[in-house]
Design an enzyme around this catalytic site. Structure first.
Site, PDB file in Angstrom:
ATOM      1  N   ARG A 242       1.038  -1.378  -0.109  1.00  0.00           N
ATOM      2  CA  ARG A 242      -0.054   0.376  -0.119  1.00  0.00           C
ATOM      3  C   ARG A 242       0.801   1.760  -0.007  1.00  0.00           C
ATOM      4  O   ARG A 242       0.571   2.108   0.565  1.00  0.00           O
ATOM      5  CB  ARG A 242      -0.947  -0.106   1.355  1.00  0.00           C
TER       6      ARG A 242
ATOM      7  N   LYS B 242       1.704  10.723 -12.537  1.00  0.00           N
ATOM      8  CA  LYS B 242       1.252   9.465 -12.925  1.00  0.00           C
ATOM      9  C   LYS B 242       1.823   8.314 -13.437  1.00  0.00           C
ATOM     10  O   LYS B 242       3.765   8.489 -13.764  1.00  0.00           O
ATOM     11  CB  LYS B 242       0.843  10.542 -14.573  1.00  0.00           C
TER      12      LYS B 242
ATOM     13  N   GLU C 158       7.594  15.744 -27.204  1.00  0.00           N
ATOM     14  CA  GLU C 158       6.796  16.932 -25.509  1.00  0.00           C
ATOM     15  C   GLU C 158       7.326  18.322 -25.612  1.00  0.00           C
ATOM     16  O   GLU C 158       6.998  19.088 -24.928  1.00  0.00           O
ATOM     17  CB  GLU C 158       7.141  15.665 -24.475  1.00  0.00           C
TER      18      GLU C 158
ATOM     19  N   LYS D 256       6.192  22.079 -16.591  1.00  0.00           N
ATOM     20  CA  LYS D 256       4.882  20.979 -15.676  1.00  0.00           C
ATOM     21  C   LYS D 256       4.654  20.842 -14.206  1.00  0.00           C
ATOM     22  O   LYS D 256       4.003  20.924 -14.514  1.00  0.00           O
ATOM     23  CB  LYS D 256       5.977  19.429 -16.553  1.00  0.00           C
TER      24      LYS D 256
ATOM     25  N   GLU E 169      -6.072  15.656 -12.476  1.00  0.00           N
ATOM     26  CA  GLU E 169      -6.197  16.387 -13.626  1.00  0.00           C
ATOM     27  C   GLU E 169      -7.459  16.813 -13.508  1.00  0.00           C
ATOM     28  O   GLU E 169      -8.415  15.479 -14.465  1.00  0.00           O
ATOM     29  CB  GLU E 169      -5.624  15.079 -14.163  1.00  0.00           C
TER      30      GLU E 169
ATOM     31  N   ARG F 109      -4.606  20.669 -15.865  1.00  0.00           N
ATOM     32  CA  ARG F 109      -3.760  19.297 -16.405  1.00  0.00           C
ATOM     33  C   ARG F 109      -3.887  19.314 -17.408  1.00  0.00           C
ATOM     34  O   ARG F 109      -3.145  18.500 -17.986  1.00  0.00           O
ATOM     35  CB  ARG F 109      -3.409  18.766 -15.092  1.00  0.00           C
TER      36      ARG F 109
ATOM     37  N   ASN G 233      -2.665  17.127 -22.489  1.00  0.00           N
ATOM     38  CA  ASN G 233      -2.808  16.109 -23.006  1.00  0.00           C
ATOM     39  C   ASN G 233      -2.821  16.028 -24.639  1.00  0.00           C
ATOM     40  O   ASN G 233      -3.550  15.865 -25.282  1.00  0.00           O
ATOM     41  CB  ASN G 233      -4.779  15.446 -22.848  1.00  0.00           C
TER      42      ASN G 233
ATOM     43  N   HIS H 125      -2.398  14.333 -27.509  1.00  0.00           N
ATOM     44  CA  HIS H 125      -2.376  12.497 -26.869  1.00  0.00           C
ATOM     45  C   HIS H 125      -3.540  11.833 -26.995  1.00  0.00           C
ATOM     46  O   HIS H 125      -3.129  10.599 -27.303  1.00  0.00           O
ATOM     47  CB  HIS H 125      -1.814  12.570 -25.337  1.00  0.00           C
TER      48      HIS H 125
ATOM     49  N   HIS I 227      -2.416   8.368 -28.674  1.00  0.00           N
ATOM     50  CA  HIS I 227      -2.909   7.406 -28.403  1.00  0.00           C
ATOM     51  C   HIS I 227      -3.600   6.093 -29.169  1.00  0.00           C
ATOM     52  O   HIS I 227      -3.402   4.580 -28.860  1.00  0.00           O
ATOM     53  CB  HIS I 227      -3.739   7.183 -26.602  1.00  0.00           C
TER      54      HIS I 227
ATOM     55  N   HIS J 236       6.717   7.062 -28.531  1.00  0.00           N
ATOM     56  CA  HIS J 236       5.386   7.379 -27.809  1.00  0.00           C
ATOM     57  C   HIS J 236       5.317   8.550 -27.746  1.00  0.00           C
ATOM     58  O   HIS J 236       4.253   9.441 -28.500  1.00  0.00           O
ATOM     59  CB  HIS J 236       5.027   7.308 -26.484  1.00  0.00           C
TER      60      HIS J 236
END
Lengths: 363, 363
Positions: free
Chosen positions: A120, A142, A184, A226, A236, A240, A244, A247, A251, A264
């Site tokens: 955890r 993330k 990026e 960032k 997000e 935020r 993307n 993206h 994706h 990517h």
């Protein structure tokens, strides 16, 4: 140089420097547990693992284990993360252990997710070794893995204790990975800083040849943007989402071709151009600005056309599953102008399809 | 009746009542999304799923899906959680979705972990249907799954939006499950409230026959104690560890026999007795108090002897992997007195072995 991601009691520093990993003081400040597992992949291990282990022994870490994973986005799965859990349990690591992610975005995302969920939650430190992970995935918390039905569908928001960026590690990267990282960097400029875009255009050649001051500036400027956005909106729920940009399209390309065919960053580069094209079709930016972005992507040796085997239907089916779907409507990050992105929830399907079918963007 | 777990902006209510799930207002307050997936298991689904779905339709939830998992602790694995992810993705659920955990602790832990990690976190509501989950696992935000090398080794701290406890659901449980739940109720009394222990002794028979006011009081008192401890120490860096009273021994029994042979509560019941025995051997409590606990466990129809096939070595090897190992030392929760538990980091190995080899406790 150092900067900070401001998140209250979860704030953490990002240190950037050439040959940073040889600096025992930096390592000592970052890695505070006496019980450490370094997670990396085969490719990285061959070059960087032993020198790092030597330094970590030098600073006196008592329990020092390693976990070497297979290399590539196609291994960014829960099964691979489970290899980390098994290694930790076999070696008797408890909640006081600290994980060190040594590698690119895939290693960082999986190690972060392992840290978020092992017993955890244990601490972790990011040591990103690719340009893409240095400017993007190592900052912001993330973490996660892919699911056969979608990219990054399983994960957690979980912040590292610190990020160590050694620009020396870029010297061993293939050029294609430098290009992918630059996509990026261009993203940050497009979404929030037009003058930075001009700077990238002026330094494209220097950046591609890894000129020291240029690459450090590009990384620091990207990380700072960032960090500011993440500090404002960690989970997000608002601003935020601007990160993307490119993206949603990207994706879809990655998912359709199968992870690992396009890098990517390459998919994001194309996505940026598609977002620009859609922004132009909707009347936000000029045709010439789409062209400007295309020229910059080409200078950075990034692909600028949709893969021949992808149809409109392919894009639509992947985008419908994307996390960025809100209340069944497709959400896009578009450009109000170059250097000013916004969230559009009401893109007409017909205009979207024009972008998805474009043989040439901005035309 | 209602009580609250106070965790700042992650605070949430626990509602307790007979036939609570027939109350549409309660459901409406708890389930706030228009997009819901109910996660349950085959056994529970046969009895409770359709009535709950009818009520949820009645309150106007638009997208209402279900995911029915296999029943039992042996299925508390990441592979089973992955079935939830697949169902969510196949049905197009996004970040706005709300998961509802309908079932015992295994369903609650897995659904909570799915909520913690699906698209990096969605809301979830706990509807615990066993006594064990009502008094323990549905409150406090511990979520996760087992790993072949250890119980609950993968997971997250992730709080539900609310907990709905319907005591009517206890009426369909086998007696063995009531006993198992009572073990956790006894745990709360032992660790922090001697007068509650006296109350349980006086009401043991009523509790076992599910007398309404008695069982509601036992649940509410247990939840309130847990809520107070969790509010003070959400991530178990201090006082929350007291909730593990009996669990170090209990987990070893569960792991050794294979999950599902003994119920979790049965293993914890034995663990409480072993912790009491060890506390007596170390001079903290009286011999008569060990006996008192044994008599109460017997009244609650709980096992009070170590499984014949388990040796000292079995216990030692499982305990060495337990999360409660700190800096390679075994940590135990012991009783300073009945109703006053504490964390002991310095238990002599010889005394521990006496407890592990005891044919009879407190003797």
């Amino acid at each position: 140089m150092s900067l900070k991601v401001g998140l209250g009691n979860r704030s953490y520093p990002i240190h950037i420097g050439h040959d940073l990993l040889s600096d025992t003081n930096q390592l000592k400040n970052a890695i505070t547990s006496q019980q450490v597992m370094v997670v990396t992949n085969k490719t990285i291990a061959d070059i960087y693992l032993q020198p790092l282990l030597n330094k970590l022994s030098e600073i006196g870490i008592k329990t020092l284990d390693t976990c070497i994973l297979p290399d590539g986005e196609s291994y960014k799965t829960f099964d691979t993360v489970n290899q980390i859990f098994t290694a930790l349990l076999e070696k008797g690591h408890n909640r006081q252990t600290q994980l060190v992610a040594l590698g690119g975005g895939v290693i960082g995302d999986m190690t972060g997710f392992a840290a978020a969920t092992y017993q955890r939650g244990v601490d972790f430190v990011q040591i990103p070794t690719t340009l893409l992970s240095q400017v993007d995935s190592s900052v912001g918390g993330k973490t996660g893995v892919n699911h056969p039905l979608g990219k990054n569908m399983i994960g957690a928001f979980y912040q590292p204790k610190s990020v160590l960026i050694d620009t020396k590690s870029l010297e061993t990267l293939p050029e294609r990975e430098i290009s992918a990282g630059m996509a990026e960097v261009v993203k940050y400029a497009l979404l929030g800083d037009e003058s930075f875009l001009g700077w990238i255009e002026a330094h494209a050649e220097k950046l591609m040849s890894l000129d020291g001051p240029s690459i450090s500036h590009a990384i620091a400027r990207s990380c700072r943007m960032k960090a500011e956005i993440v500090a404002e909106d960690e989970r997000e729920s608002g601003v935020r989402a601007l990160l993307n940009l490119g993206h949603t399209f990207g994706h879809a390309v990655e998912s359709h071709l199968g992870y690992g065919q396009w890098l990517h960053g390459e998919a994001v580069g194309l996505g940026l151009l598609m977002a620009a094209d859609l922004s132009w079709r909707l009347g936000y930016i000029e045709q010439a600005e789409v062209k400007r972005i295309e020229i910059l992507l080409e200078a950075l040796k990034l692909p600028t056309v949709i893969p021949a085997e992808m149809t409109e239907e392919h894009f639509m089916s992947y985008m419908a599953r994307d996390k960025k779907v809100v209340h069944q409507r497709l959400r896009f990050i578009l450009l109000k102008s170059v250097g000013d992105a916004f969230i559009a929830d009401d893109v007409p399907l017909e205009t979207l399809k024009e972008t998805l079918n474009a043989q040439k963007f901005g035309a």
